[in-house]
Structure formats: structure tokens, C-alpha cells
Motif scaffolding. Sequence first.
Motif, PDB file in Angstrom:
ATOM      1  N   ALA A  15       0.610  -1.196   0.002  1.00  0.00           N
ATOM      2  CA  ALA A  15      -0.245   0.158   0.033  1.00  0.00           C
ATOM      3  C   ALA A  15       0.816   1.467  -0.109  1.00  0.00           C
ATOM      4  O   ALA A  15       0.557   2.174  -0.871  1.00  0.00           O
ATOM      5  CB  ALA A  15      -0.819   0.046   1.189  1.00  0.00           C
ATOM      6  N   ILE A  16       1.879   1.146   0.842  1.00  0.00           N
ATOM      7  CA  ILE A  16       2.955   2.524   0.881  1.00  0.00           C
ATOM      8  C   ILE A  16       3.436   2.635  -0.512  1.00  0.00           C
ATOM      9  O   ILE A  16       3.820   3.581  -1.014  1.00  0.00           O
ATOM     10  CB  ILE A  16       3.741   2.280   1.906  1.00  0.00           C
ATOM     11  CG1 ILE A  16       3.016   2.415   3.518  1.00  0.00           C
ATOM     12  CG2 ILE A  16       4.954   3.201   1.781  1.00  0.00           C
ATOM     13  CD1 ILE A  16       4.037   1.863   4.425  1.00  0.00           C
ATOM     14  N   ARG A  17       4.012   1.455  -0.970  1.00  0.00           N
ATOM     15  CA  ARG A  17       4.820   1.503  -2.308  1.00  0.00           C
ATOM     16  C   ARG A  17       3.933   1.904  -3.285  1.00  0.00           C
ATOM     17  O   ARG A  17       4.189   2.909  -4.128  1.00  0.00           O
ATOM     18  CB  ARG A  17       5.260   0.390  -2.712  1.00  0.00           C
ATOM     19  CG  ARG A  17       6.157   0.084  -3.612  1.00  0.00           C
ATOM     20  CD  ARG A  17       6.516  -1.286  -4.048  1.00  0.00           C
ATOM     21  NE  ARG A  17       7.510  -1.813  -2.922  1.00  0.00           N
ATOM     22  CZ  ARG A  17       8.813  -1.768  -2.625  1.00  0.00           C
ATOM     23  NH1 ARG A  17       9.596  -1.119  -3.414  1.00  0.00           N
ATOM     24  NH2 ARG A  17       9.137  -2.249  -1.388  1.00  0.00           N
ATOM     25  N   GLU A  18       2.616   1.709  -3.415  1.00  0.00           N
ATOM     26  CA  GLU A  18       1.635   2.057  -4.545  1.00  0.00           C
ATOM     27  C   GLU A  18       1.414   3.405  -4.417  1.00  0.00           C
ATOM     28  O   GLU A  18       1.404   4.282  -5.196  1.00  0.00           O
ATOM     29  CB  GLU A  18       0.390   1.102  -4.295  1.00  0.00           C
ATOM     30  CG  GLU A  18      -0.543   1.649  -5.557  1.00  0.00           C
ATOM     31  CD  GLU A  18      -2.016   0.535  -5.421  1.00  0.00           C
ATOM     32  OE1 GLU A  18      -2.841   1.252  -5.937  1.00  0.00           O
ATOM     33  OE2 GLU A  18      -1.794  -0.211  -4.485  1.00  0.00           O
ATOM     34  N   TYR A  19       1.330   4.094  -3.011  1.00  0.00           N
ATOM     35  CA  TYR A  19       0.979   5.279  -2.791  1.00  0.00           C
ATOM     36  C   TYR A  19       2.132   6.274  -3.326  1.00  0.00           C
ATOM     37  O   TYR A  19       2.074   7.230  -3.955  1.00  0.00           O
ATOM     38  CB  TYR A  19       0.635   5.581  -1.402  1.00  0.00           C
ATOM     39  CG  TYR A  19       0.074   6.727  -1.222  1.00  0.00           C
ATOM     40  CD1 TYR A  19      -1.499   7.123  -1.260  1.00  0.00           C
ATOM     41  CD2 TYR A  19       0.807   7.830  -0.637  1.00  0.00           C
ATOM     42  CE1 TYR A  19      -1.978   8.339  -0.894  1.00  0.00           C
ATOM     43  CE2 TYR A  19       0.153   9.293  -0.348  1.00  0.00           C
ATOM     44  CZ  TYR A  19      -1.242   9.442  -0.433  1.00  0.00           C
ATOM     45  OH  TYR A  19      -1.767  10.722  -0.284  1.00  0.00           O
ATOM     46  N   VAL A  20       3.533   5.981  -2.860  1.00  0.00           N
ATOM     47  CA  VAL A  20       4.683   6.608  -3.268  1.00  0.00           C
ATOM     48  C   VAL A  20       4.663   6.737  -4.774  1.00  0.00           C
ATOM     49  O   VAL A  20       5.004   7.804  -5.484  1.00  0.00           O
ATOM     50  CB  VAL A  20       6.082   5.874  -2.945  1.00  0.00           C
ATOM     51  CG1 VAL A  20       7.209   6.585  -3.262  1.00  0.00           C
ATOM     52  CG2 VAL A  20       5.980   6.005  -1.229  1.00  0.00           C
ATOM     53  N   HIS A  21       4.397   5.556  -5.585  1.00  0.00           N
ATOM     54  CA  HIS A  21       4.543   5.694  -6.928  1.00  0.00           C
ATOM     55  C   HIS A  21       3.613   6.513  -7.578  1.00  0.00           C
ATOM     56  O   HIS A  21       3.763   7.406  -8.344  1.00  0.00           O
ATOM     57  CB  HIS A  21       4.270   3.947  -7.422  1.00  0.00           C
ATOM     58  CG  HIS A  21       5.586   3.433  -7.588  1.00  0.00           C
ATOM     59  ND1 HIS A  21       6.226   3.123  -8.734  1.00  0.00           N
ATOM     60  CD2 HIS A  21       6.152   2.422  -6.708  1.00  0.00           C
ATOM     61  CE1 HIS A  21       7.193   2.426  -8.568  1.00  0.00           C
ATOM     62  NE2 HIS A  21       7.239   1.736  -7.212  1.00  0.00           N
ATOM     63  N   GLN A  22       2.280   6.667  -7.039  1.00  0.00           N
ATOM     64  CA  GLN A  22       1.401   7.344  -7.454  1.00  0.00           C
ATOM     65  C   GLN A  22       1.621   8.853  -7.191  1.00  0.00           C
ATOM     66  O   GLN A  22       1.473   9.578  -8.207  1.00  0.00           O
ATOM     67  CB  GLN A  22      -0.059   6.922  -6.666  1.00  0.00           C
ATOM     68  CG  GLN A  22      -1.144   8.062  -7.193  1.00  0.00           C
ATOM     69  CD  GLN A  22      -2.365   7.652  -6.055  1.00  0.00           C
ATOM     70  OE1 GLN A  22      -2.637   6.481  -5.534  1.00  0.00           O
ATOM     71  NE2 GLN A  22      -3.424   8.408  -6.304  1.00  0.00           N
ATOM     72  N   LYS A  23       1.896   9.078  -6.149  1.00  0.00           N
ATOM     73  CA  LYS A  23       2.347  10.626  -5.870  1.00  0.00           C
ATOM     74  C   LYS A  23       3.678  11.172  -6.625  1.00  0.00           C
ATOM     75  O   LYS A  23       3.527  12.196  -7.226  1.00  0.00           O
ATOM     76  CB  LYS A  23       2.412  10.921  -4.389  1.00  0.00           C
ATOM     77  CG  LYS A  23       1.109  10.689  -3.715  1.00  0.00           C
ATOM     78  CD  LYS A  23       0.230  11.957  -4.169  1.00  0.00           C
ATOM     79  CE  LYS A  23      -1.182  11.653  -3.279  1.00  0.00           C
ATOM     80  NZ  LYS A  23      -1.980  12.847  -3.459  1.00  0.00           N
ATOM     81  N   ILE A  24       4.633  10.449  -6.491  1.00  0.00           N
ATOM     82  CA  ILE A  24       5.935  10.845  -7.052  1.00  0.00           C
ATOM     83  C   ILE A  24       5.831  10.907  -8.469  1.00  0.00           C
ATOM     84  O   ILE A  24       6.361  11.766  -9.384  1.00  0.00           O
ATOM     85  CB  ILE A  24       7.008  10.375  -6.540  1.00  0.00           C
ATOM     86  CG1 ILE A  24       7.348  10.051  -4.828  1.00  0.00           C
ATOM     87  CG2 ILE A  24       8.362  10.444  -7.200  1.00  0.00           C
ATOM     88  CD1 ILE A  24       7.243  11.333  -4.422  1.00  0.00           C
TER      89      ILE A  24
END
Length: 216
Positions: A15-24
Motif C-alpha cells: 500500500a505504501i509502495r503504491e501510494y509513493v509511486h502514484q504521488k511521485i
Amino acid sequence: MKLVIQGKNIEITDAIREYVHQKIEKAVNHFQNMTTEVDVHLSVARNPRINSKQTAEVTIYANGTVIRAQEGSEDLYASIDLVADKIQRQLRKYKEKLQHKKTHDQPKTGIVVEQVPVPDDLIGDRTAELPSDVVRMKYFAMPPMTMEEALEQLQLVDHDFYMFRNAKTGEINVIYERNHGGYGVIQPRNGNGHTHHKNGKTAQQAESTGEKSSTF
């Protein structure tokens, strides 16, 4: 574009990895043509007295330039939001400076400027030996630059100091933000205990004639 995510005192969940990918990826979407790698470092402080316990740090390598931003808060996802917005502003500022420089500093006809590539492996076959209290070491290319260029880099890396190789002297200098405003430059002394002034005089000679040292 290569995106690397690392964590300290925290498990990087899907979940954290997906959120980072989305935002960055959204933050650097319009700058991918000049971005080669993005490093994201997430950390949680174990000290309860630290208010901004959950920190997100983003380092971008763009055309040989390092652009960095860091934000912290009580919530990791909020920190990621904040750092994504900040790195996007940094990238926009960097791109505007490149465009301004390109417009006002066109080379004369027939002059070709050769760009020296930055090697992928900056430390070669050396092995980092850290003192016991050093927890992190970074290696950066250090091409010669003017103080004005070093000041621009300082503003891009989101630090209060920046180390660089002075193009005029070939020496390692440090430019830093002064507590009372403005900037200062730390320069090494030569063998006789004197620092070189920009016009060739030592700092002591410059002071005796009332000249100012080369600080911002």
C-alpha cells in the motif's frame, strides 16, 4: 525512469509502495525527459520527543544535477503528499532556470560545448569505511562550478549547506545559509595558513586593505 524506495524503522508495504509511486510519478510526470532516477527514503523516528516522526525524503538525479526535498509530519502519507508537492516545485524551478540560461547564454556559431557524462559508479572499487556513529554515506559527482552555480545547487537540494569544487581555484568549498540571513562560503587555507582572496590576495591582505572576503 528508475524509482527506488527504501525505509528505515518501517516496513514498505504494498500500500505504501503504491501510494509513493502514484504521488511521485505524478509530481515528476512533466519532467521525465530530464529525470534519470528518483530515490525515496521513508523513515520513522523512534524518539517520542520528535514531533515530525514520519519523514519522506526524495532525491532526484536530473541531467547530472541532484534535486532533493524532505518533509515530515505525524502521518507518513501526509509526509509523502508534502514532499511530492515540494519536489514538483523544485523541478519546476530547475527547469525554468535551464530555459532561462539556454535563452540568455547561447553559444556562438561554430562552438560546441562537450558535456562530460557522470559515471554510474561514483565510488569505483573503493569500500566505504564508516565510523561507528555514522549511519549513512552518500557519493556525488563533484564537477567544478562557480559560486553562483553552487548557490543554485544549494537551493535545489533543500539543505542548509552545499559542498562543491570551486572552478576558479580547484579547491573544495562549502556554501551555507547564515543564521541571520544571506550566505557564507567556507574555503580551505593553503600551506602558510592563508586563504586566497578572489583577486589573488590572501584574506589577511584583503582585510588590511579594507576589502571584503568572498562570501555571499
